[in-house]
Design an enzyme around this catalytic site. Structure first.
Site, PDB file in Angstrom:
ATOM      1  N   ARG A 173     -11.463   2.087  -4.161  1.00 39.04           N
ATOM      2  CA  ARG A 173     -10.698   2.336  -5.382  1.00 39.04           C
ATOM      3  C   ARG A 173      -9.555   1.357  -5.616  1.00 39.04           C
ATOM      4  O   ARG A 173      -9.390   0.806  -6.701  1.00 39.04           O
ATOM      5  CB  ARG A 173     -10.044   3.733  -5.368  1.00 39.04           C
ATOM      6  CG  ARG A 173     -10.901   4.835  -5.848  1.00 39.04           C
ATOM      7  CD  ARG A 173     -10.577   6.062  -5.052  1.00 39.04           C
ATOM      8  NE  ARG A 173     -10.954   5.806  -3.686  1.00 39.04           N
ATOM      9  CZ  ARG A 173     -12.200   5.968  -3.225  1.00 39.04           C
ATOM     10  NH1 ARG A 173     -13.110   6.454  -4.004  1.00 39.04           N
ATOM     11  NH2 ARG A 173     -12.517   5.653  -1.982  1.00 39.04           N
ATOM     12  N   THR A 174      -8.732   1.190  -4.590  1.00 35.41           N
ATOM     13  CA  THR A 174      -7.493   0.456  -4.828  1.00 35.41           C
ATOM     14  C   THR A 174      -7.793  -1.005  -5.159  1.00 35.41           C
ATOM     15  O   THR A 174      -7.298  -1.548  -6.151  1.00 35.41           O
ATOM     16  CB  THR A 174      -6.568   0.579  -3.603  1.00 35.41           C
ATOM     17  OG1 THR A 174      -6.493   1.953  -3.252  1.00 35.41           O
ATOM     18  CG2 THR A 174      -5.180   0.051  -3.910  1.00 35.41           C
ATOM     19  N   ARG A 189      -3.072  -4.712   1.012  1.00 35.57           N
ATOM     20  CA  ARG A 189      -3.293  -3.550   1.888  1.00 35.57           C
ATOM     21  C   ARG A 189      -3.335  -4.057   3.321  1.00 35.57           C
ATOM     22  O   ARG A 189      -3.986  -5.065   3.607  1.00 35.57           O
ATOM     23  CB  ARG A 189      -4.589  -2.831   1.549  1.00 35.57           C
ATOM     24  CG  ARG A 189      -4.945  -1.796   2.616  1.00 35.57           C
ATOM     25  CD  ARG A 189      -6.042  -0.885   2.184  1.00 35.57           C
ATOM     26  NE  ARG A 189      -5.594   0.001   1.117  1.00 35.57           N
ATOM     27  CZ  ARG A 189      -6.316   1.019   0.645  1.00 35.57           C
ATOM     28  NH1 ARG A 189      -7.512   1.263   1.158  1.00 35.57           N
ATOM     29  NH2 ARG A 189      -5.868   1.776  -0.318  1.00 35.57           N
ATOM     30  N   LYS A 212      -7.616 -15.813  12.674  1.00 36.37           N
ATOM     31  CA  LYS A 212      -7.272 -16.922  13.577  1.00 36.37           C
ATOM     32  C   LYS A 212      -5.835 -16.800  14.059  1.00 36.37           C
ATOM     33  O   LYS A 212      -5.323 -17.696  14.728  1.00 36.37           O
ATOM     34  CB  LYS A 212      -7.434 -18.259  12.842  1.00 36.37           C
ATOM     35  CG  LYS A 212      -8.798 -18.498  12.262  1.00 36.37           C
ATOM     36  CD  LYS A 212      -8.764 -19.757  11.368  1.00 36.37           C
ATOM     37  CE  LYS A 212      -9.864 -19.731  10.332  1.00 36.37           C
ATOM     38  NZ  LYS A 212      -9.561 -20.645   9.219  1.00 36.37           N
TER      39      LYS A 212
HETATM   40  N1   CP Z   1      -7.316   6.224  -2.594  1.00 39.65           N
HETATM   41  C1   CP Z   1      -7.549   5.053  -1.970  1.00 39.65           C
HETATM   42  O1   CP Z   1      -6.608   4.361  -1.525  1.00 39.65           O
HETATM   43  O2   CP Z   1      -8.858   4.722  -1.869  1.00 39.65           O
HETATM   44  P1   CP Z   1      -9.420   3.375  -1.231  1.00 39.65           P
HETATM   45  O3   CP Z   1      -9.089   3.433   0.254  1.00 39.65           O
HETATM   46  O4   CP Z   1     -10.873   3.373  -1.496  1.00 39.65           O
HETATM   47  O5   CP Z   1      -8.694   2.231  -1.871  1.00 39.65           O
END
Ligand code: CP
Length: 349
Positions: free
Chosen positions: A51-52, A101, A80
């Site tokens: 999603r994100t 992320r 690396k």
């Molecule tokens: N809700 C959410 O963060 O989903 P993902 O891990 O798929 O990005």
């Protein structure tokens, strides 16, 4: 220049402004189709996501911009040994805004102090997930017509569930909200989240059914297998709460059921056709809010770096903290009400 690492980096008036923009985008997408023409988003995902990452990418494409990036640490030079800080400096030469992320808590904060472009935290370990909160806020607003005076049940893994931490931080700034924290003893909400939500009213319980009839919002979460050091503990706790249609009989008819997704088995698929199930609408709202956030941050971007992180080098005792892997980071401690915490991961020290 502004980055969003913690939902508290956005004021209540900014949150309200993002909601208004997102609603306007939903009503008039054509008006926004070229707003980011010539701009690039870099999605730096060191941890899996559906999603994100894809909603960030769809958001930028629907604003007329383009996207570069990677979706796993192994396909980047992190494999690396390249640092988060160096990665952020390099990507600042290629893009106009970063969504990051990372499995290490505090990694996006380090990136934000190294980059010359805005950095958005797209989830850091079990710590924060501010843009999921934007999706949650828009969904609650669209379903309930308000963000205050709500009884909110938060269920599942409240310890490692970063979306819950950011959502409580955001909703505690609106008047009259009450939080019902439903979790096994081992997965209770970290104290720092409660302390940051100064005036909030909390009820803690391990029983989902004890208050379900009073909830306006029921926020289910997954038990976060990937964060457990003790796999036997995960096996013991993984089926703690499973929402099924029979459990919803006593719930309010206009209650709104949210889940950040992915789900494993904590909401039965039989619940999906219940009109109260809003978790797939939530994913659309996430894209709209990420569009609004990209526009907002690009409008404030001036190419200036945030002040570098400085101080004596040190490593936090939390193995999930970015200080455990990043070279030569200063040990940064904040103190509130006599409690000292690591600035990167919020662990008490
Ligand atoms: N809700 C959410 O963060 O989903 P993902 O891990 O798929 O990005």
């Amino acid at each position: 220049m502004k980055s969003v690492i913690d939902i508290l980096d956005l004021s209540v008036s900014e949150l309200d402004g993002l909601i208004n923009t997102a609603l306007d985008i939903a009503a008039h997408p054509d008006r926004y189709a070229e707003k980011c023409k010539g701009k690039k988003l870099a999605t730096l995902f060191f941890e899996p996501s559906t999603r994100t990452r894809l909603s960030f990418e769809a958001a930028m494409l629907e604003l007329g911009g383009s996207v570069i990036g990677f979706s796993e640490a192994n396909s980047s030079s992190a494999s690396k040994g390249e640092s988060v800080s160096d990665t952020a400096k390099v990507v600042s030469n290629y893009a106009d805004i970063i969504a990051m992320r990372h499995f290490k808590e505090g990694a996006p904060l380090v990136a934000a102090h190294s980059a010359t472009i805005p950095v958005i935290n797209a989830g850091d370990g079990g710590h924060h997930h501010p843009t999921q909160t934007l999706a949650d806020l828009l969904t609650i607003y669209r379903e309930k017509g308000r963000l205050g005076n709500l009884k909110i049940g938060l269920v599942g893994d409240l310890k490692y569930g970063r979306t819950v931490h950011s959502l409580i931080a955001a909703l505690s700034r609106y008047e009259g909200n009450e939080f019902y924290l439903v979790s096994p003893e081992e997965l209770k909400l970290p104290e720092y989240v409660k302390k940051d939500a100064h005036n909030a009213h909390f009820v803690e319980t391990s029983q989902l059914m004890s208050h379900i009839n009073s909830f306006d919002v029921l926020y289910m979460t997954r038990i976060q297998r990937e964060r457990f050091a003790d796999k036997a503990q995960y096996e013991r706790l993984k089926n703690s709460y499973i929402l099924t249609p029979d459990k919803l009989i006593s719930a309010k008819k206009d209650m709104c059921i949210l889940h950040p997704l992915p789900r494993v088995n904590e909401i039965s698929v039989k619940v999906d056709d219940d009109p109260r199930a809003c978790y797939f609408k939530q994913t659309l709202n996430g894209k709209l809010m990420r569009m609004a956030l990209i526009l907002h941050l690009l409008s404030l971007s001036d190419g200036k770096r945030l002040p570098p992180l400085s101080g004596e080098v040190g490593v936090c005792t939390n193995p999930a903290c970015i200080t455990s892997t990043e070279q030569e980071l200063p040990a940064l401690i904040s103190e509130t009400d006599g409690v000292r915490r690591c600035v990167y991961c919020d662990k008490e020290v």
